[in-house]
Design an enzyme around this catalytic site. Structure first.
Site, mmCIF file in Angstrom:
data_model
loop_
_atom_site.group_PDB
_atom_site.id
_atom_site.type_symbol
_atom_site.label_atom_id
_atom_site.label_comp_id
_atom_site.label_asym_id
_atom_site.label_seq_id
_atom_site.Cartn_x
_atom_site.Cartn_y
_atom_site.Cartn_z
ATOM 1 C CG HIS A 181 -2.061 0.936 1.126
ATOM 2 N ND1 HIS A 181 -1.976 2.276 1.375
ATOM 3 C CD2 HIS A 181 -3.335 0.699 0.730
ATOM 4 C CE1 HIS A 181 -3.166 2.827 1.166
ATOM 5 N NE2 HIS A 181 -4.010 1.898 0.769
ATOM 6 C CG ASP A 190 -8.404 -4.446 -2.650
ATOM 7 O OD1 ASP A 190 -7.610 -3.514 -2.833
ATOM 8 O OD2 ASP A 190 -9.640 -4.308 -2.703
HETATM 9 C C1 SDX Z 1 -6.248 0.062 -2.867
HETATM 10 O O1 SDX Z 1 -4.382 4.576 -2.076
HETATM 11 C C2 SDX Z 1 -5.339 3.973 -1.429
HETATM 12 O O2 SDX Z 1 -5.685 4.385 -0.368
HETATM 13 C C3 SDX Z 1 -5.927 2.772 -2.152
HETATM 14 C C4 SDX Z 1 -6.945 1.948 -1.367
HETATM 15 C C5 SDX Z 1 -8.209 2.748 -1.087
HETATM 16 O O3 SDX Z 1 -8.892 2.402 -0.113
HETATM 17 O O4 SDX Z 1 -8.515 3.639 -1.918
HETATM 18 O O5 SDX Z 1 -6.379 1.541 -0.129
HETATM 19 C C6 SDX Z 1 -7.385 0.717 -2.147
HETATM 20 O O6 SDX Z 1 -5.993 0.408 -3.991
HETATM 21 C C7 SDX Z 1 -5.409 -0.958 -2.136
HETATM 22 C C8 SDX Z 1 -4.197 -1.456 -3.012
HETATM 23 C C9 SDX Z 1 -4.733 -2.572 -3.941
HETATM 24 N N1 SDX Z 1 -3.702 -2.942 -4.930
HETATM 25 C C10 SDX Z 1 -3.049 -4.144 -4.840
HETATM 26 O O7 SDX Z 1 -3.203 -4.932 -3.923
HETATM 27 C C11 SDX Z 1 -2.109 -4.416 -6.021
HETATM 28 C C12 SDX Z 1 -0.777 -4.993 -5.525
HETATM 29 N N2 SDX Z 1 -0.041 -3.904 -4.799
HETATM 30 C C13 SDX Z 1 0.783 -3.049 -5.580
HETATM 31 O O8 SDX Z 1 0.689 -2.975 -6.911
HETATM 32 C C14 SDX Z 1 1.407 -1.881 -4.807
HETATM 33 O O9 SDX Z 1 1.762 -2.333 -3.560
HETATM 34 C C15 SDX Z 1 0.567 -0.638 -4.672
HETATM 35 C C16 SDX Z 1 0.097 -0.128 -6.010
HETATM 36 C C17 SDX Z 1 -0.625 -0.890 -3.824
HETATM 37 C C18 SDX Z 1 1.434 0.446 -4.009
HETATM 38 O O10 SDX Z 1 2.430 0.749 -4.893
HETATM 39 P P1 SDX Z 1 3.572 1.847 -4.535
HETATM 40 O O11 SDX Z 1 3.323 2.482 -3.222
HETATM 41 O O12 SDX Z 1 3.741 2.728 -5.732
HETATM 42 O O13 SDX Z 1 4.841 0.952 -4.309
HETATM 43 P P2 SDX Z 1 5.801 0.496 -5.470
HETATM 44 O O14 SDX Z 1 5.024 -0.017 -6.639
HETATM 45 O O15 SDX Z 1 6.779 1.603 -5.691
HETATM 46 O O16 SDX Z 1 6.517 -0.760 -4.783
HETATM 47 C C19 SDX Z 1 7.607 -0.580 -3.886
HETATM 48 C C20 SDX Z 1 8.383 -1.888 -3.937
HETATM 49 C C21 SDX Z 1 8.765 -2.292 -5.370
HETATM 50 O O17 SDX Z 1 9.911 -3.120 -5.284
HETATM 51 P P3 SDX Z 1 11.372 -2.432 -5.662
HETATM 52 O O18 SDX Z 1 11.221 -1.801 -7.042
HETATM 53 O O19 SDX Z 1 11.613 -1.395 -4.564
HETATM 54 O O20 SDX Z 1 12.341 -3.584 -5.620
HETATM 55 O O21 SDX Z 1 7.563 -2.966 -3.446
HETATM 56 C C22 SDX Z 1 7.339 -3.916 -4.491
HETATM 57 C C23 SDX Z 1 7.635 -3.186 -5.798
HETATM 58 O O22 SDX Z 1 8.005 -4.126 -6.804
HETATM 59 N N3 SDX Z 1 5.926 -4.296 -4.402
HETATM 60 C C24 SDX Z 1 5.476 -5.544 -4.530
HETATM 61 C C25 SDX Z 1 4.084 -5.454 -4.322
HETATM 62 N N4 SDX Z 1 3.754 -4.175 -4.087
HETATM 63 C C26 SDX Z 1 4.894 -3.454 -4.140
HETATM 64 N N5 SDX Z 1 6.102 -6.705 -4.786
HETATM 65 C C27 SDX Z 1 5.304 -7.810 -4.858
HETATM 66 N N6 SDX Z 1 3.971 -7.820 -4.657
HETATM 67 C C28 SDX Z 1 3.330 -6.651 -4.394
HETATM 68 N N7 SDX Z 1 2.013 -6.636 -4.208
#
Ligand code: SDX
Length: 422
Positions: A306, A363
């Protein structure tokens, strides 16, 4: 006055900016004059460090795993109040008294019908249409049936417009669902509560008795409350950007629905269940954890991570407790629940997830309850829309009252060709 000083080490120039303090949470640096005084922009893709507005609706503490609507803790609202209590709180700023809740409830029930002409829109969609496509289209079409909400500026007008959309979204959601199955539409039943009525419109068949258990209503009502609001997330920021141009409020909500559809946002709940089904058994969890960690594999653990919560998402905890409490009554798929718990257990002890502060988000568990309620995966994000509609419209109203509000128009770091001749 607290200030912060910026020094440009190319010429030693110093620039001073005021620090503004919120009622709680991080201070903010007021950089509204930055470009004018320095000729420079800030650079913040995804707005990870940017406050886009002032707001008194929702507070999130990502480190403490805290979420409050109008100051009330989410766990109190989710366990002691109904979703309609929360809607009244968000829209008016206060929890309703018994009589206020009864009046608000009756108003929402009466406003749950949609114009007969709007139903024709659903017949234009192909059988294979995703319910979210029908949802965003029908909400946008609603602006044609309630055009009078285009230029409103009185609080009373805002409230009528807001209650109308909160009341009609479940009806449009049920219409989207029934159209996707090619089964007859069911009208709202104003004898039923908000959440029971939605399940009724989903399940009823003409001239047949519809079974809806209290435990199902309680579970879904809690899910709606947990999804109601979440400060400046991607879909809410989209609603605000559209609102800032003066477009119709229902066009802004439709834009929010489309933003929520993405897998990185509200679309994750549909992907979580698909992922749990794909993993299938606790024996396969390690293999998929490995894929999630592999930088060359674009596989992500859906429902994990998140932008704000860097400890735990309080909503995920509440849902996990609700699952444990109701799993027998609801008939939750125990195999999928075991897979989910195993994923959480393995991930929370794995360096990759710990270092990146990746925890289950809202989720991760919601889909297990929705599946037990016999709600199809294709409708999961629609359930998120129903819960979040009140948050979007509350933020829309706040923006309209905001004296500092300007049209949303960020700048960029240009990296293209400087000048070319034809
Ligand atoms: C919602 O914003 C809100 O408040 C949203 C929400 C709401 O109520 O409105 O809470 C609802 O959208 C919840 C999130 C649902 N999405 C998912 O579950 C999809 C999977 N999660 C991700 O795609 C990700 O974690 C996000 C989009 C939720 C957050 O992304 P960020 O903050 O931009 O973080 P990032 O993509 O920069 O990731 C940071 C690191 C990366 O690794 P490095 O490049 O540093 O090596 O963490 C890794 C990412 O690859 N990473 C994951 C991961 N999420 C982040 N690795 C594996 N699995 C994951 N789920």
């Amino acid at each position: 006055m607290a200030t912060v000083t910026l020094t440009d080490n190319r010429n030693g120039k110093k620039y001073e900016f005021e620090i503004l303090s919120p009622s709680v949470g991080p201070d903010v640096i007021d950089i509204r004059s930055l470009y004018q005084t320095t000729g420079m922009f800030t650079y913040d893709p995804g707005f990870t460090s940017t406050a886009s507005c002032s707001s008194n609706i929702t507070y999130i503490d990502g480190e403490k795993g805290e979420l409050r609507y109008r100051g009330y803790d989410i766990s109190d609202l989710a366990t002691k109040k109904t979703y309609l209590d929360t809607c009244h709180l968000l829209l008016t700023g206060k929890l309703p008294s018994k009589s206020e809740l009864a009046a608000f409830d009756l108003e929402i029930r009466k406003r749950s019908f949609v114009h007969e002409g709007l139903k024709n829109l659903f017949y234009a969609f192909p059988d294979s249409a995703h319910p979210m496509a029908m949802m965003s289209s029908s909400v946008s079409a609603l602006s044609a049936f309630h055009y009078e909400h285009l230029d409103i500026d009185q609080e009373e007008e805002f409230q009528v417009m807001a209650r109308r959309i909160v009341a009609k979204i479940p009806t449009l959601a049920a219409l989207s669902y029934r159209r996707s199955l090619g089964i007859p539409f069911i009208y709202p039943d104003i004898e039923r509560s908000f959440t029971e009525n939605f399940l009724y419109m989903m399940r009823a068949y003409p001239s047949a008795k519809t079974i809806i258990r209290d435990v199902e209503v309680k579970a879904l009502d809690t899910i709606f409350t947990l999804h109601a609001e979440h400060e400046q997330n991607a879909s809410t920021s989209t609603v605000r950007a559209v609102a800032s141009t003066g477009a119709h409020p229902y066009a802004a909500i439709s834009a929010g629905i489309n933003a929520l559809w993405g897998r990185a946002h509200g679309g994750a709940n549909e992907s979580v269940i698909a992922q749990l089904e794909m993993i299938g058994s606790v024996d396969n969890v390690d293999e998929f954890i490995k894929k999630a960690k592999d930088p060359d594999d674009d596989f992500r653990l859906m429902g994990f991570g998140h932008r704000v919560y860097k400890n735990f998402d309080p909503r995920a905890r509440i849902l996990k407790n609700l699952l444990d409490e109701l799993k027998e009554d609801l008939g939750v798929d125990s195999e999928l629940l075991e897979v989910a718990k195993k994923i959480e257990e393995v991930a929370l002890t794995d360096e990759y997830f710990i270092k990146r502060k990746l925890y289950p988000n809202i989720d991760f568990y919601s889909g297990l309850i929705l599946t037990a309620l016999k709600i199809p995966k294709s409708l999961f994000t629609i359930i998120f829309v129903i819960g979040r509609s009140v948050g979007w419209i509350t933020q829309w109203i706040e923006l309209k009252h905001d004296k500092e509000m300007k049209i949303a128009r960020p700048r960029q770091k240009y990296t293209g060709p400087v000048s070319k001749k034809i």
